[in-house]
Write an enzyme that holds these catalytic residues in place. Sequence first.
Site, PDB file in Angstrom:
ATOM      1  N   ASP A 485       0.835  -1.206   0.000  1.00 53.57           N
ATOM      2  CA  ASP A 485       0.000   0.000   0.000  1.00 53.57           C
ATOM      3  C   ASP A 485       0.868   1.253   0.000  1.00 53.57           C
ATOM      4  O   ASP A 485       2.075   1.197   0.301  1.00 53.57           O
ATOM      5  CB  ASP A 485      -0.902  -0.042   1.253  1.00 53.57           C
ATOM      6  CG  ASP A 485      -2.204   0.721   1.067  1.00 53.57           C
ATOM      7  OD1 ASP A 485      -2.311   1.513   0.123  1.00 53.57           O
ATOM      8  OD2 ASP A 485      -3.127   0.524   1.894  1.00 53.57           O
ATOM      9  N   ASP A 554     -10.628   1.876  -3.521  1.00 55.91           N
ATOM     10  CA  ASP A 554     -11.206   1.631  -2.198  1.00 55.91           C
ATOM     11  C   ASP A 554     -12.725   1.641  -2.265  1.00 55.91           C
ATOM     12  O   ASP A 554     -13.402   1.272  -1.312  1.00 55.91           O
ATOM     13  CB  ASP A 554     -10.744   2.714  -1.214  1.00 55.91           C
ATOM     14  CG  ASP A 554      -9.459   2.308  -0.503  1.00 55.91           C
ATOM     15  OD1 ASP A 554      -8.986   1.179  -0.742  1.00 55.91           O
ATOM     16  OD2 ASP A 554      -8.934   3.123   0.280  1.00 55.91           O
TER      17      ASP A 554
END
Length: 744
Positions: A485, A554
């Site tokens: 990430d 997301d």
Amino acid sequence: MKKTLLLAVAVLLVAMPSEARKKPKFTHETVAVPAVEREIISVETASTSLNLLVTEKGELQTLHYGAKIEDPGAWLQLDGSSEDYNGCRSLTYPATGGRFISEPALHVKYPDGSHNTELYFTGVKKSAQDGFERTEIGLKDYVTGLEVKLLYDAYVKEDVIEMHSEILNGGKKAVELLNYASASLYVDAPEYLLTHFYGAWAKEMLMESEVLGHDTKVIESRRGVQATQGNNPSFLLSLGTKELRENDGEVIAGALEWSGNFRMSFEKDDAHRLNIITGISPYASAYPLEAGATFVTPGMVYTYSAEGAGGASRNLHRWARKYCVYGGGAVNPTLLNSWEGAYFNFTTPVLLGMIDDAASMGLEMFVLDDGWFGNDFPRNGDNAGLGDWEVNTSKLPEGIEYLASYAHSKGLKFGIWIEPEMVNPASNLAHEHPEWVVQSPGREIYQGRNQWVLDLSNPAVEDFVFGIFDRTMQLAPGIDYIKWDCNRVIQSFGSPYLGTQQDRFYVEYVEGLYNVMRRIREKYPRVIVQCCSSGGGRVDYGALRYCNEVWTSDNTDARTRAFIQYSMNLIYPACVMASHVSTVPNHQTSNVTPLKFRFDMACSGRLGMELQPKYFSPEDRALADRCITSYKKYRDLVFAGDAYRLASPYDGSYYGVMYVSEDKSRAVVFTYCLEFEPRTVGSKAFRLIGLDPSRSYKVMEQNVDRSCWWGSGKVFSGSFLAEGGFNPVLPQIYSSAVFVLEAQ
Ligand code: DGJ
């Protein structure tokens, strides 16, 4: 007083003999450019040609990129005068200087302060490489000794040409590169429709199209990292039309292989030609190039198709699966990710429960997301712990090994999350190595998501970041998957390591990242790596050389995903597109969609789940089991099939996409309704092009007891399915249907 002085000077001049008043004779010596023969250089794929001309003067010009020209030598009959339009007709790699005054691909500032570069042809070399044919063209500026190599790698079968340049400072002192594009491409058409992708967190890769006027359109990222959360370094260019057409018309698609700042400019000149210049953004990056040094620019891939956007993206996808994406085309496991189901709030028993549920639903991997590390600064929220990569002993006293071996014992693979480029101020790392933080002397170090960026232009930080990955892999035997990430952009940039050479920062950061990824792949060739950056903030073909997939967004709301996934598929193949079923109301949008719609959407990419399965009702659970089972039977088509988009969510109520096996013997069709559509049975909502028209296919709807299409279970020809009408009844908002087709 002043007046008297002027008068005296004038009197003196008049009194001087005219000889003495003569100006010195103007002399200016020019450096000779060796004469060359006019010639055509042609870079060819199965159906496309890029034709370049070497003029008598030795300039290199672009004549054609598009459908194949069988006799490129015919260009030599071109009237020589048209080669000299303004002195700079369609230069293939235009540099600032000489007679060239448009947007440059190359702009160099020399030690004497001058800015002129004029590149002349020195030679061409062709070679067969592993999988592609390389054309290497040499150019030189004879005044400064600067040299440029243009490289064109032709992937013949895929109709893809990958371009990049290499800039060599052949002078005796360092120069500054002010622009250093990967490639420049002239195209010629009556009209240009540019389709590009913009976005933000939770709404990445949204499509926007505009007809280009006579000015310069620029698509750029200056975010440093998380570079694609806004614009994506890719585009489609439709030629001779104001409409993005899926199945016909000329379309060029392009994508840059770079995970940092990029710039793509589209300049339409007074002769209506379009020059596309693409590469690393020179923003705050006047790159110093030492004498004798070479700067290698990242690859820019191009394809051309006369079969519309569909043809262009299928070309790119085939190339990407075979030559670019790490492990491209291979099936990646279905999974349960802990994030939306548990966030930071978990303990070992919570995770064991999720593992049990994942295993019993038939999923194949459990991924432990954020929150597993940090003790002095425990990672119980996003405000602490990044940088301190030891297991949090109060949440997980039994350690990661215990969880991983439990997952393995249940037949699941095990994956884990890291964010190795970042540090929270609340961490031991921030106190131990403040000099590793990206910062500028005397200025505030701004926080994003309560964190700072580590300076990957520093080799010591490269080692540290590699070490995080390496140590995480050692936390348990058989870690199968890493989610990498990266949750913020770079602001107020600066590297304590680079000292006065701050211009190098943005470029060296990305090079540092790639160095780490190269080392990872040498040591861990088999681990599956997901590239995530607050969702789709690092979706580019540079990162995908090292990563198997991306966390698309997301935003897990299946409705929004229709838009994101549709446009993502224009450039990137479905095998990289991670898509998860989450709970309702959706955590990002609050939207409520049926579970079947969520599954059907997620199944058109790499299927995963991201919720707490223990809250499922028995009916939901049964549906989940069914969808996962059927997905496993057709998913090879999602990962390696050819994509045909059937309906665009940007155009109306429906979204549809199908993936067809290379031999056209099997296909899977996904259809969705996004707006109430009380249409009649006769309308051709989805035309199943991509099948073999002469073969017969049995159509089988998945995941339902009663099909929504009258033809389900029956056999039809490919031509009927394309032309006769394939019209599942999907009137209600969020109704959806998935069909598998098998040739008989
Ligand atoms: C952002 C990612 O996109 C999410 O999937 C999740 O991993 C969080 N970061 C964790 O902090």
